[in-house]
Design a protein around this motif. Sequence first.
Motif, mmCIF file in Angstrom:
data_model
loop_
_atom_site.group_PDB
_atom_site.id
_atom_site.type_symbol
_atom_site.label_atom_id
_atom_site.label_comp_id
_atom_site.label_asym_id
_atom_site.label_seq_id
_atom_site.Cartn_x
_atom_site.Cartn_y
_atom_site.Cartn_z
ATOM 1 N N THR A 186 0.840 -1.198 0.000
ATOM 2 C CA THR A 186 0.000 0.000 0.000
ATOM 3 C C THR A 186 0.877 1.250 0.000
ATOM 4 N N VAL A 187 0.611 2.121 -0.968
ATOM 5 C CA VAL A 187 1.290 3.419 -1.053
ATOM 6 C C VAL A 187 0.214 4.480 -0.868
ATOM 7 N N LEU A 188 0.212 5.121 0.295
ATOM 8 C CA LEU A 188 -0.824 6.093 0.641
ATOM 9 C C LEU A 188 -0.223 7.489 0.687
ATOM 10 N N LEU A 189 -0.775 8.375 -0.146
ATOM 11 C CA LEU A 189 -0.308 9.767 -0.203
ATOM 12 C C LEU A 189 -1.390 10.681 0.361
ATOM 13 N N THR A 190 -1.044 11.440 1.406
ATOM 14 C CA THR A 190 -1.958 12.418 1.993
ATOM 15 C C THR A 190 -1.357 13.813 1.857
ATOM 16 N N GLU A 191 -1.996 14.776 2.480
ATOM 17 C CA GLU A 191 -1.563 16.162 2.335
ATOM 18 C C GLU A 191 -0.196 16.409 2.957
ATOM 19 N N HIS A 192 0.149 15.635 4.011
ATOM 20 C CA HIS A 192 1.385 15.925 4.731
ATOM 21 C C HIS A 192 2.312 14.726 4.896
ATOM 22 N N GLU A 193 1.995 13.567 4.288
ATOM 23 C CA GLU A 193 2.890 12.435 4.451
ATOM 24 C C GLU A 193 2.689 11.408 3.349
ATOM 25 N N LEU A 194 3.721 10.567 3.187
ATOM 26 C CA LEU A 194 3.679 9.422 2.283
ATOM 27 C C LEU A 194 3.938 8.185 3.141
ATOM 28 N N LEU A 195 2.984 7.245 3.124
ATOM 29 C CA LEU A 195 3.073 6.039 3.942
ATOM 30 C C LEU A 195 3.096 4.819 3.027
ATOM 31 N N CYS A 198 16.310 13.319 4.290
ATOM 32 C CA CYS A 198 15.246 14.038 5.004
ATOM 33 C C CYS A 198 15.829 15.099 5.926
ATOM 34 N N GLU A 199 16.941 14.790 6.576
ATOM 35 C CA GLU A 199 17.569 15.780 7.449
ATOM 36 C C GLU A 199 18.040 16.989 6.657
ATOM 37 N N HIS A 200 18.540 16.779 5.432
ATOM 38 C CA HIS A 200 18.991 17.885 4.592
ATOM 39 C C HIS A 200 17.834 18.797 4.207
ATOM 40 N N ASN A 201 16.644 18.252 4.047
ATOM 41 C CA ASN A 201 15.520 19.018 3.519
ATOM 42 C C ASN A 201 14.491 19.411 4.577
ATOM 43 N N GLY A 202 14.701 19.007 5.806
ATOM 44 C CA GLY A 202 13.747 19.363 6.851
ATOM 45 C C GLY A 202 12.511 18.479 6.872
ATOM 46 N N TRP A 203 12.580 17.294 6.268
ATOM 47 C CA TRP A 203 11.471 16.345 6.337
ATOM 48 C C TRP A 203 11.703 15.385 7.500
ATOM 49 N N GLU A 204 10.700 14.568 7.778
ATOM 50 C CA GLU A 204 10.797 13.576 8.848
ATOM 51 C C GLU A 204 10.535 12.183 8.284
ATOM 52 N N PHE A 205 11.332 11.233 8.756
ATOM 53 C CA PHE A 205 11.189 9.856 8.288
ATOM 54 C C PHE A 205 11.250 8.912 9.479
ATOM 55 N N SER A 213 7.179 12.366 6.117
ATOM 56 C CA SER A 213 6.262 13.473 6.321
ATOM 57 C C SER A 213 6.980 14.806 6.107
ATOM 58 N N TRP A 214 6.182 15.841 5.807
ATOM 59 C CA TRP A 214 6.747 17.161 5.537
ATOM 60 C C TRP A 214 5.879 18.251 6.163
#
Length: 407
Positions: A344-353, A385-392, A406-407
Amino acid sequence: MPRQSLRKRVEYAFAWCVVGLSVAWGLAFYAAIRFSEDRVVVNQLQRAAENYPDLTMSLRGYDDAGSLPEPLREWAQAGPDEGMYEFVAEELHVAVVPANNARGRAFVVFDVAGIEAASSEDWWWLLGITGVVGVLGALGFGLGVLVMRRAVAPVVQLADVVVGIDLEHLSAGDHKLIESSRFGRDEVGVLAGAIEKTLERISAFVVRERDFTGSASHELRTPITVISGAVELLEQSDLSEEDVKAVDRIRRATLEMKSTIEMFLCIARESDDGLYGEEFLVSPLVNRAVDQQRYLLNGKCVEVDVESGATPIIRGHPQAFLIAITNMVRNAFEQTPNGQGPITVLLTEHELLITNRVGGDEVGRLESAGSDGQGLGLGIVQRLCEHNGWEFFLQVDEAQVSACLSW
């Protein structure tokens, strides 16, 4: 001329502050004592002048208790011990001294009426003394602040210079802003020299890093481009079925190598021409990553469900984002056993799961791979993710693995 050490300057500053305050307080107390003495003498003289020509004595001696002033007789007949006594209401001070008389005591009486200040005057004097003490305290505080500021001025100056340097975007000449020579040879000078040399080494490293990544980008991509061109020419030729499969494997390996090169160059770069602030759509990159890695599911009865509940637009490095989600998708496709779908690849407004099922062996491998339970690919995702300010984060249990960006 070398300066004194910072420790010595602080010690001297503290000593000068203490000496200054001590002298000020000593002079104040000396002036108060002299003023009190002069005031008593002036009051006595004033009282005598008021009674002239009938000069009365404020200080008198008495051998007999019966000759004392009326308010003191009863007290004196009780036989007080030798010493000094004060009668506030009567404004009298009495000294009991030994004498050669029947009672063995004599009395010296000092009439302070008109000499001591009135109660209301005492309050004014208390207010004045409080004001003087407050002024001296304020002057002492100001002197202490001034002296300490002068003592630590080099430290503040060095801190201001360091704050003015953009540590996130160092240039080759930033170390020259320190100018450690102007701080002398004390502790601050040593610290300034160490910071200057450190910044110089870091600046040189940044320059070498940029030169290396620029050269490596060209030198590594050139053979990949040549191989890709050769594969395209082979695909246009008449090939047998086995040769087509071999060329297809070469093409996929070339794409993976190209992605790996771009991934490591992206991580190695300190800056990338402002691409870390670019806005881009997430959905097309997710679909592209899934399509590129579908070959990993060849021979597996595994379905892929891509659910897009939003069309987010985020800010960052688009190539870094594509590399990150490609690694996430690749790990999910490789780890899912045959027939254990769906992925399952779920894309929402603030995260990719991305969620996939795994076998027992895969769970053990993921849990033992690194301190965070991440393999090489997912560790790289964390760096990007650390370079771009995202969270994993990655969650592994007995049945499935869930990777979330997530972003």
